[in-house]
Design an enzyme around this catalytic site. Structure first.
Site, PDB file in Angstrom:
ATOM      1  CE  LYS A 150     -12.622 -13.428 -48.136  1.00  0.00           C
ATOM      2  NZ  LYS A 150     -12.969 -13.374 -49.566  1.00  0.00           N
TER       3      LYS A 150
ATOM      4  CB  CYS B 168     -17.583  -5.290 -49.786  1.00  0.00           C
ATOM      5  SG  CYS B 168     -16.181  -6.419 -50.286  1.00  0.00           S
TER       6      CYS B 168
ATOM      7  CG  HIS C 212     -11.743  -7.846 -48.941  1.00  0.00           C
ATOM      8  ND1 HIS C 212     -13.202  -7.437 -49.389  1.00  0.00           N
ATOM      9  CD2 HIS C 212     -11.663  -8.953 -49.109  1.00  0.00           C
ATOM     10  CE1 HIS C 212     -13.676  -8.475 -50.201  1.00  0.00           C
ATOM     11  NE2 HIS C 212     -12.778  -9.423 -49.931  1.00  0.00           N
TER      12      HIS C 212
ATOM     13  CB  CYS D 160     -11.043  -3.759 -45.346  1.00  0.00           C
ATOM     14  SG  CYS D 160     -11.332  -3.097 -47.196  1.00  0.00           S
TER      15      CYS D 160
ATOM     16  CB  CYS E 280     -16.574  -1.890 -46.653  1.00  0.00           C
ATOM     17  SG  CYS E 280     -14.546  -1.625 -46.564  1.00  0.00           S
TER      18      CYS E 280
END
Ligand code: FES
Length: 75
Positions: free
Chosen positions: A23, A52, A56, A43, A41
């Site tokens: 990751k 976030c 993800h 993603c 975030c």
């Protein structure tokens, strides 16, 4: 008339950045933050974007991708 909904298959977001990592997470240390840790975030799946919310994890499992948040840490 019925509307046609086109659903695309899940695809990875990250084509080639640091693909050997499980990751990709980066941190930036800043001095003026209200909270000790804030995750942003990267993603584009978060329900609380730009923050976030852990979405993800689901995206990575579904696609084999390795995206993760940008962490801002209070020093
Ligand atoms: Fe997008 Fe965590 S929800 S990086």
């Amino acid at each position: 008339p019925r509307r046609m909904v086109v659903v695309k298959a899940a695809e990875a977001i990250n084509p080639d950045i640091r693909k050997t990592e499980d990751k990709v997470v980066d941190s930036v240390v800043v001095t003026e933050l209200a909270k000790p840790l804030t995750a942003y975030c990267r993603c584009w799946r978060s329900g609380t974007f730009p923050l976030c919310d852990g979405s993800h994890v689901k995206h990575n499992k579904a696609t084999g991708d390795n995206v993760g948040p940008l962490l801002l840490k209070k020093q």
